[in-house]
Design a protein around this motif. Structure first.
Motif, short mmCIF file in Angstrom:
data_model
loop_
_atom_site.label_atom_id
_atom_site.label_comp_id
_atom_site.label_asym_id
_atom_site.label_seq_id
_atom_site.Cartn_x
_atom_site.Cartn_y
_atom_site.Cartn_z
N GLY A 70 0.79 -1.22 0.00
CA GLY A 70 0.00 0.00 0.00
C GLY A 70 0.82 1.27 0.00
O GLY A 70 0.29 2.37 0.22
N ALA A 71 2.12 1.17 -0.26
CA ALA A 71 3.00 2.35 -0.20
C ALA A 71 2.58 3.41 -1.21
O ALA A 71 2.08 3.09 -2.29
CB ALA A 71 4.45 1.93 -0.45
N LYS A 72 2.80 4.66 -0.84
CA LYS A 72 2.51 5.79 -1.72
C LYS A 72 3.75 6.63 -1.91
O LYS A 72 4.57 6.78 -1.00
CB LYS A 72 1.40 6.66 -1.12
CG LYS A 72 0.07 5.97 -1.09
CD LYS A 72 -1.00 6.92 -0.60
CE LYS A 72 -2.34 6.21 -0.61
NZ LYS A 72 -3.41 7.09 -0.17
N ALA A 73 3.88 7.20 -3.10
CA ALA A 73 4.98 8.11 -3.40
C ALA A 73 4.72 9.45 -2.72
O ALA A 73 3.60 9.94 -2.71
CB ALA A 73 5.11 8.29 -4.91
N VAL A 74 5.79 10.03 -2.17
CA VAL A 74 5.67 11.30 -1.45
C VAL A 74 6.82 12.21 -1.88
O VAL A 74 7.95 11.76 -2.04
CB VAL A 74 5.75 11.08 0.08
CG1 VAL A 74 5.76 12.40 0.83
CG2 VAL A 74 4.61 10.21 0.56
N VAL A 162 5.24 18.12 3.54
CA VAL A 162 4.77 17.24 2.45
C VAL A 162 4.23 18.14 1.36
O VAL A 162 3.32 18.94 1.60
CB VAL A 162 3.68 16.27 2.95
CG1 VAL A 162 3.10 15.50 1.78
CG2 VAL A 162 4.24 15.33 3.99
N LEU A 163 4.78 18.03 0.16
CA LEU A 163 4.31 18.82 -0.97
C LEU A 163 3.21 18.08 -1.72
O LEU A 163 2.17 18.65 -2.02
CB LEU A 163 5.47 19.13 -1.91
CG LEU A 163 5.11 19.98 -3.13
CD1 LEU A 163 4.70 21.37 -2.70
CD2 LEU A 163 6.29 20.04 -4.09
N GLU A 164 3.44 16.80 -2.02
CA GLU A 164 2.47 16.01 -2.77
C GLU A 164 2.55 14.55 -2.34
O GLU A 164 3.61 14.06 -1.97
CB GLU A 164 2.74 16.07 -4.27
CG GLU A 164 2.47 17.42 -4.90
CD GLU A 164 2.62 17.36 -6.41
OE1 GLU A 164 1.95 16.52 -7.05
OE2 GLU A 164 3.41 18.15 -6.94
N VAL A 165 1.42 13.86 -2.44
CA VAL A 165 1.35 12.43 -2.21
C VAL A 165 0.77 11.80 -3.46
O VAL A 165 -0.26 12.24 -3.96
CB VAL A 165 0.47 12.09 -0.98
CG1 VAL A 165 0.37 10.58 -0.79
CG2 VAL A 165 1.02 12.76 0.27
N GLY A 166 1.43 10.78 -3.99
CA GLY A 166 0.96 10.10 -5.19
C GLY A 166 -0.21 9.19 -4.89
O GLY A 166 -0.53 8.89 -3.75
N ASN A 167 -0.82 8.70 -5.94
CA ASN A 167 -2.02 7.87 -5.79
C ASN A 167 -1.92 6.59 -6.61
O ASN A 167 -2.64 6.47 -7.61
CB ASN A 167 -3.26 8.67 -6.17
CG ASN A 167 -4.54 7.92 -5.90
OD1 ASN A 167 -4.58 7.05 -5.04
ND2 ASN A 167 -5.58 8.23 -6.64
N PRO A 168 -1.09 5.62 -6.32
CA PRO A 168 -0.06 5.58 -5.30
C PRO A 168 1.25 6.22 -5.77
O PRO A 168 2.11 6.50 -4.98
CB PRO A 168 0.12 4.10 -5.04
CG PRO A 168 -0.15 3.46 -6.34
CD PRO A 168 -1.23 4.31 -6.98
N THR A 169 1.39 6.44 -7.10
CA THR A 169 2.59 7.05 -7.63
C THR A 169 2.22 8.34 -8.38
O THR A 169 1.04 8.68 -8.52
CB THR A 169 3.35 6.10 -8.58
OG1 THR A 169 2.46 5.71 -9.64
CG2 THR A 169 3.84 4.86 -7.85
#
Length: 174
Positions: A70-74, A162-169
């Protein structure tokens, strides 16, 4: 100076219930938490290019998918005041000339921490320069790296958010 760091949400500290770094307060960035043999040696790596940080974040998610499905890019954003930067022992490569590739090869081979012996023993606080293509003498255009190798270096970083969080990338095709 504005810097970006791409990672997965699994590597952020401190972490709240949503798995995202808590904005504000001390950042707890460790100069010793990264890979052992990157271009400039072990350290905390950042860039001045947002698109590059997004690519790095995506790569981290792909590398940890087996352990953390479930990891997301940050992408984190942070500041380094120019006067704080000026007080750090720094090594700057404005281009890939002037012993850049020999320095990268030395670091990737696991050489002892690099040092500016005229000032002190131990690694430089900060090293900055181009990004190389692994095992080749080529650099990537529109990319750079600013790496922090000591506690003095990471202590100069402020305003981590935190600027952006991917969904997941992140979509980096733009």
């Amino acid at each position: 100076m504005v810097l970006y760091h791409g990672c997965s949400d699994q590597s952020l500290f401190p972490i709240n219930q949503q798995g995202i770094v808590v904005d504000g307060g001390p950042h707890n960035i460790s100069h010793a938490a990264g890979a052992l043999r990157p271009d400039f040696g072990p350290g905390f790596y950042t860039t001045t290019w947002l698109h590059q940080a997004k690519n790095w974040a995506n790569l981290r998610v792909f590398k940890t998918r087996g352990r953390h499905p479930g990891a997301k890019a940050v992408v984190l954003t942070m500041r380094l005041a120019r006067n704080r930067f000026a007080n750090l022992q720094s090594l700057i490569f404005p281009s890939d000339r002037d012993n850049f590739y020999s320095f990268v090869a030395y670091c990737r081979d696991g050489g002892d921490p690099h040092a500016h012996l005229a000032y002190r023993s131990g690694p430089y606080d900060v090293v900055a320069g181009p990004v190389t293509v692994a095992r080749q003498t080529l650099v990537i255009g529109q990319a750079d790296q600013v790496s922090f190798h000591t506690a003095d270096g990471t202590d100069a970083i402020s305003g981590v958010k935190v600027l952006e969080v991917g969904n997941p990338t992140f979509d980096v095709s733009q």
